[in-house]
Scaffold this active site. Structure first.
Site, PDB file in Angstrom:
ATOM      1  N   GLU A  94      28.883 -26.340  26.636  1.00 49.76           N
ATOM      2  CA  GLU A  94      28.815 -27.464  25.722  1.00 49.76           C
ATOM      3  C   GLU A  94      28.924 -27.039  24.263  1.00 49.76           C
ATOM      4  OE1 GLU A  94      24.557 -29.006  25.710  1.00 49.76           O
ATOM      5  OE2 GLU A  94      24.912 -28.563  27.816  1.00 49.76           O
ATOM      6  N   CYS A 107      28.201 -26.214  16.661  1.00 48.20           N
ATOM      7  CA  CYS A 107      27.291 -25.361  17.417  1.00 48.20           C
ATOM      8  C   CYS A 107      28.052 -24.903  18.662  1.00 48.20           C
ATOM      9  CB  CYS A 107      26.045 -26.174  17.773  1.00 48.20           C
ATOM     10  SG  CYS A 107      24.892 -25.253  18.782  1.00 48.20           S
ATOM     11  N   CYS A 114      22.828 -18.536  31.012  1.00 45.12           N
ATOM     12  CA  CYS A 114      22.113 -17.551  30.191  1.00 45.12           C
ATOM     13  C   CYS A 114      21.192 -16.726  31.076  1.00 45.12           C
ATOM     14  CB  CYS A 114      21.312 -18.267  29.103  1.00 45.12           C
ATOM     15  SG  CYS A 114      20.502 -17.141  27.958  1.00 45.12           S
ATOM     16  N   CYS A 118      14.294 -18.226  28.729  1.00 47.13           N
ATOM     17  CA  CYS A 118      13.174 -18.635  27.872  1.00 47.13           C
ATOM     18  C   CYS A 118      12.513 -19.865  28.507  1.00 47.13           C
ATOM     19  CB  CYS A 118      13.684 -18.961  26.464  1.00 47.13           C
ATOM     20  SG  CYS A 118      14.370 -17.524  25.635  1.00 47.13           S
ATOM     21  N   CYS A 121      13.811 -23.545  27.482  1.00 51.16           N
ATOM     22  CA  CYS A 121      15.229 -23.772  27.198  1.00 51.16           C
ATOM     23  C   CYS A 121      15.990 -24.168  28.465  1.00 51.16           C
ATOM     24  CB  CYS A 121      15.817 -22.507  26.586  1.00 51.16           C
ATOM     25  SG  CYS A 121      17.580 -22.654  26.233  1.00 51.16           S
ATOM     26  N   CYS A 333      20.245 -27.429  23.085  1.00 48.04           N
ATOM     27  CA  CYS A 333      20.812 -26.355  23.870  1.00 48.04           C
ATOM     28  C   CYS A 333      20.829 -26.504  25.405  1.00 48.04           C
ATOM     29  CB  CYS A 333      19.925 -25.174  23.512  1.00 48.04           C
ATOM     30  SG  CYS A 333      20.705 -23.669  23.673  1.00 48.04           S
TER      31      CYS A 333
END
Ligand code: SAH
Length: 341
Positions: A94, A107, A114, A118, A121, A333
């Site tokens: 995205e 962004c 990922c 975290c 997130c 995010c």
């Protein structure tokens, strides 16, 4: 097996110039091609109208052009535009366009998924699929350029930029070059969860980029709980690496710090941050937690957030609260990507 052709935008501007020279064309042709690619943001070779047919043929023989496919596009009340792209292997990423009065920021994602997980997130929930290629990083910006003149780039989309370092740096060279997209280095921000060796490496590159560090914890224990990467690159080592980076590059660094009710903005947090950031000239960007259903956290009240900010200002930290943008289009995010999986 014939090796697959490379997307022409994965080539550096020097590489493009060498190619043009190697086929006996005049060097200004490389500048014309770059202008089509990075200023006019064409979607295919045939859109390059002042390039001769024979040269176009040679380009098509050697390279491909893979436009990003739009899977979903959402526009927020505040003008924030969020696009979910599908890549050629069906992975999704995205990208967000954030227009404000003074700047137009894109962004950008650097990875599909990922690795870093975290605990607040959305990007890490489905794990890591792969690194983005250079052209996939650039194409996100080129797509948004059709709507607005882009002035700023933040690598704060899906993925950890420093975990795809080589492609990131190649993309940044084309973003930054006057004959490329032409955005000044000081308007390009890399945000990292704290991959220390790559922070050190970035310090030797000699580019005046902006660096943002996702600190989020106020000491080693609190960061361990929120960010598993802290086990490999602990809080104190990270702060020391940032100090070293500042010394070497003479650049200011921004810390990003998430505001989670009762977790990161307590009195203890203020006390610990005072201890650890003492004497450091730094900016602190406070990000109110954007709820993700997999996690139990809550954002603090407005009053709590401002009290925390004021406590940081009292200790000499230049602290500001980030205004949430595009909330109605899940612009934080990895949220859209995650929700459509
Ligand atoms: N991997 C990079 C880029 C991540 S996204 C990094 O870690 O810095 C940019 C910022 O958004 C990071 O600071 C990230 O920690 C933060 N973020 C992620 N999820 C969030 C959420 N739910 N609420 C608020 N901020 C979030």
């Amino acid at each position: 097996m014939i090796s697959p052709k490379e997307d022409i935008r994965s080539l550096s501007l020097n590489g493009l110039a060498s190619f043009v020279e190697s086929i006996g064309e005049k060097s200004f042709r490389a500048d014309q091609i770059a202008d089509w690619l990075y200023q006019k943001a064409v979607d295919d070779f045939d859109g390059m109208r002042n390039i001769s047919k024979p040269l176009l043929h040679k380009l098509k023989d050697e390279f491909t052009f893979t436009p990003l496919k739009v899977k979903q596009e959402l526009i927020s009340e505040d003008g924030t535009r969020k696009v979910l792209f599908e890549l050629s292997d069906n992975e999704t990423i995205e990208t967000v366009l954030i227009p404000t009065e003074k700047r137009v920021t894109v962004c950008v994602s650097t990875q599909a998924g990922c690795k870093f997980g975290c605990r607040f997130c959305a990007s890490g929930i489905g794990g890591w699929q792969r690194n983005l290629d250079v052209f996939e990083i650039l194409a996100q910006i080129l797509y948004m350029k059709k709507y607005r003149d882009v002035t700023h780039i933040v690598f704060m989309g899906v993925g950890e930029p420093m975990d795809n370092y080589d492609n990131l740096l190649k993309a940044i060279k084309t973003i930054n070059a006057p004959k490329g997209i032409g955005i000044g280095a000081r308007r390009i921000t890399i945000s990292t969860c704290g991959v220390i060796p790559k922070i050190q490496k970035l310090g030797t590159e000699g580019i005046q980029l902006e660096l943002a560090i996702s600190l989020h914890g106020y000491n080693n224990e609190s960061r361990n709980i929120l960010m598993p990467v802290n086990k490999k690159y602990p809080f104190k080592d990270l702060v020391a690496a940032v100090k070293e980076y500042i010394k070497k590059t003479k650049r200011q660094v921004t810390f990003e710090y998430i505001l989670i009710k009762d977790v990161t903005c307590s009195d203890e947090a203020v006390k610990e941050l005072r201890k650890h950031l003492k004497g450091m000239i730094c900016k602190m960007n406070l990000i109110p937690y954007n709820p993700v259903s997999e996690f139990d956290h809550k954002p603090p009240s407005r009053k709590e957030a401002y009290q925390f900010r004021d406590a940081l200002i009292d200790m000499g930290v230049h602290a500001t609260i980030r205004t949430p943008r595009g909330r109605d289009v899940a612009a934080a995010c990895g949220q859209l990507r995650h929700s459509t999986k």
